[in-house]
Design a protein around this motif. Structure first.
Motif, PDB file in Angstrom:
ATOM      1  N   LEU A  99      92.673  10.284  28.662  1.00 26.28           N
ATOM      2  CA  LEU A  99      91.633  10.456  28.208  1.00 26.28           C
ATOM      3  C   LEU A  99      91.717  10.577  26.488  1.00 26.28           C
ATOM      4  O   LEU A  99      93.001  10.802  26.254  1.00 26.28           O
ATOM      5  CB  LEU A  99      91.905  12.392  28.371  1.00 26.28           C
ATOM      6  N   PRO A 100      91.197   9.655  25.635  1.00 25.10           N
ATOM      7  CA  PRO A 100      91.020   9.816  25.139  1.00 25.10           C
ATOM      8  C   PRO A 100      91.111  11.466  24.255  1.00 25.10           C
ATOM      9  O   PRO A 100      90.661  12.407  24.285  1.00 25.10           O
ATOM     10  CB  PRO A 100      89.726   9.216  23.892  1.00 25.10           C
ATOM     11  N   PRO A 101      92.208  11.060  22.808  1.00 25.03           N
ATOM     12  CA  PRO A 101      92.675  12.412  22.280  1.00 25.03           C
ATOM     13  C   PRO A 101      91.137  13.004  21.379  1.00 25.03           C
ATOM     14  O   PRO A 101      90.695  11.865  20.570  1.00 25.03           O
ATOM     15  CB  PRO A 101      93.207  11.856  21.410  1.00 25.03           C
ATOM     16  N   GLY A 102      91.047  14.140  21.108  1.00 26.23           N
ATOM     17  CA  GLY A 102      89.900  14.693  20.868  1.00 26.23           C
ATOM     18  C   GLY A 102      90.029  16.300  20.188  1.00 26.23           C
ATOM     19  O   GLY A 102      91.395  16.505  20.478  1.00 26.23           O
ATOM     20  N   ASP A 103      89.125  16.642  19.280  1.00 28.14           N
ATOM     21  CA  ASP A 103      89.290  18.174  19.191  1.00 28.14           C
ATOM     22  C   ASP A 103      88.302  18.909  19.058  1.00 28.14           C
ATOM     23  O   ASP A 103      86.732  18.459  19.264  1.00 28.14           O
ATOM     24  CB  ASP A 103      89.614  17.608  17.411  1.00 28.14           C
ATOM     25  N   TRP A 104      88.822  19.918  20.428  1.00 29.07           N
ATOM     26  CA  TRP A 104      87.510  20.621  21.006  1.00 29.07           C
ATOM     27  C   TRP A 104      86.678  21.877  19.891  1.00 29.07           C
ATOM     28  O   TRP A 104      86.223  22.955  20.121  1.00 29.07           O
ATOM     29  CB  TRP A 104      87.889  21.398  22.248  1.00 29.07           C
ATOM     30  N   ALA A 105      87.412  22.010  18.355  1.00 30.11           N
ATOM     31  CA  ALA A 105      86.392  22.980  17.841  1.00 30.11           C
ATOM     32  C   ALA A 105      85.052  22.457  17.698  1.00 30.11           C
ATOM     33  O   ALA A 105      84.208  23.162  17.298  1.00 30.11           O
ATOM     34  CB  ALA A 105      86.954  22.052  16.080  1.00 30.11           C
ATOM     35  N   GLU A 151      71.181  31.211  31.790  1.00 39.29           N
ATOM     36  CA  GLU A 151      72.436  32.290  32.480  1.00 39.29           C
ATOM     37  C   GLU A 151      73.855  31.455  31.831  1.00 39.29           C
ATOM     38  O   GLU A 151      73.576  30.016  31.551  1.00 39.29           O
ATOM     39  CB  GLU A 151      71.913  31.719  34.249  1.00 39.29           C
ATOM     40  N   GLY A 152      74.429  32.290  31.435  1.00 37.12           N
ATOM     41  CA  GLY A 152      75.809  31.645  31.216  1.00 37.12           C
ATOM     42  C   GLY A 152      76.373  31.597  29.536  1.00 37.12           C
ATOM     43  O   GLY A 152      75.189  31.870  29.037  1.00 37.12           O
ATOM     44  N   THR A 153      77.614  31.145  29.710  1.00 35.87           N
ATOM     45  CA  THR A 153      78.484  31.270  28.338  1.00 35.87           C
ATOM     46  C   THR A 153      78.280  29.874  27.941  1.00 35.87           C
ATOM     47  O   THR A 153      78.195  28.474  28.696  1.00 35.87           O
ATOM     48  CB  THR A 153      79.006  32.169  27.972  1.00 35.87           C
ATOM     49  N   ALA A 154      78.653  29.794  26.333  1.00 37.81           N
ATOM     50  CA  ALA A 154      78.930  28.476  26.817  1.00 37.81           C
ATOM     51  C   ALA A 154      79.988  27.646  27.041  1.00 37.81           C
ATOM     52  O   ALA A 154      80.148  26.016  27.111  1.00 37.81           O
ATOM     53  CB  ALA A 154      79.216  28.249  24.651  1.00 37.81           C
ATOM     54  N   ALA A 155      80.987  28.326  27.274  1.00 36.46           N
ATOM     55  CA  ALA A 155      82.279  28.400  27.793  1.00 36.46           C
ATOM     56  C   ALA A 155      81.919  27.591  28.891  1.00 36.46           C
ATOM     57  O   ALA A 155      82.721  26.673  30.108  1.00 36.46           O
ATOM     58  CB  ALA A 155      82.840  29.228  27.443  1.00 36.46           C
ATOM     59  N   ARG A 177      80.982  22.907  33.266  1.00 40.60           N
ATOM     60  CA  ARG A 177      79.750  21.891  34.111  1.00 40.60           C
ATOM     61  C   ARG A 177      79.378  20.433  33.503  1.00 40.60           C
ATOM     62  O   ARG A 177      79.267  19.842  34.377  1.00 40.60           O
ATOM     63  CB  ARG A 177      78.211  23.078  34.166  1.00 40.60           C
ATOM     64  N   CYS A 178      79.434  20.603  32.681  1.00 37.99           N
ATOM     65  CA  CYS A 178      79.837  19.344  31.940  1.00 37.99           C
ATOM     66  C   CYS A 178      81.168  18.610  32.118  1.00 37.99           C
ATOM     67  O   CYS A 178      81.489  17.883  32.301  1.00 37.99           O
ATOM     68  CB  CYS A 178      79.139  19.086  30.131  1.00 37.99           C
TER      69      CYS A 178
END
Length: 231
Positions: A20-26, A151-155, A160-161
């Motif tokens: 997986l390419p490195p990245g920031d989840w900010a 429905e559901g939260t952002a997390a 799901r994605c």
């Protein structure tokens, strides 16, 4: 989480076992777009690799099939011309042409060119079909986010994605593994079976008045019995 314009960059033929390419989840939306771009580029490279291999196999298969056809025609025509007296001394060349035809057909089968050509075509079409499904699923998730999650939260939306991308990657990996297994089976089936080498048996010559018993192995060493003592 908009859908970016996906065009493969760099050389084709993405090697297996990518990380997986490195990245920031900010910024989750930008990170998901980056992962989508990475997954889609990998699928495009896989399809291009099958198409490039299909082109190489088609060229080689056309040469071998042409050699087979030319050898069969020449092998059938030259002896007839020699028998009719039109051309003298060409019958041996006809037999050589038939041998060439058999060699071309055997090479095509041994290297799996024609069968591999069909497998490459089917594999590339399957990768593209799965990629279209991914694009529609991803567009549906993007539309759901733009309209507002019902429905559901952002997390949960991020999870799901990620699940969509993971299932697509595993599906393409299973497709490549199945195609590779079929190729190995075809290569093994095209190879001639190995002859079983067995040691020759050395049977003793027959003796008159004694039935012939073939020697099937070393004889067991039986202990000698002493004759009975006279009383």
């Amino acid at each position: 989480m908009g859908q970016p314009d996906m065009q493969p960059e760099g050389p084709l033929g993405d090697p297996a076992g990518r990380t997986l390419p490195p990245g920031d989840w900010a910024e989750p939306a930008a990170r998901l777009d980056e992962l989508y771009r990475w997954v889609e580029q990998g699928a495009l490279r896989t399809a291009d690799r099958y198409l490039a291999d299909r082109l190489r196999r088609r060229r080689a298969a056309n040469v071998l099939r042409g050699g087979t056809a030319a050898g069969v025609v020449a092998g059938a025509a030259l002896p007839l011309l020699s028998a009719a007296g039109a051309v003298s001394g060409c019958a041996p060349w006809g037999y050589l042409a038939l041998l060439l035809a058999v060699a071309c057909a055997g090479a095509d089968r041994a290297f799996g060119l024609t069968s591999g050509l069909l497998r490459d075509t089917v594999a590339a079409e399957e990768v593209v079909r799965r990629l279209r499904t991914l694009q529609f699923d991803w567009a549906a998730e993007c539309a759901r986010e733009m309209l507002g999650p019902a429905e559901g939260t952002a997390a949960e939306a991020v999870e799901r994605c990620l699940g969509i991308l993971r299932r697509f990657s595993e599906d393409v990996a299973d497709l490549v593994r199945t195609e590779t297994t079929e190729w190995l089976l075809d290569v093994r089936a095209a190879r001639p079976p190995l002859a079983l080498h067995t040691r020759p048996r050395h049977d003793p010559p027959p003796v008159a008045g004694r039935p012939f018993v073939p020697h099937s192995g070393p004889r067991p060493n039986m202990p000698r019995q002493r004759p009975p003592e006279p009383r």
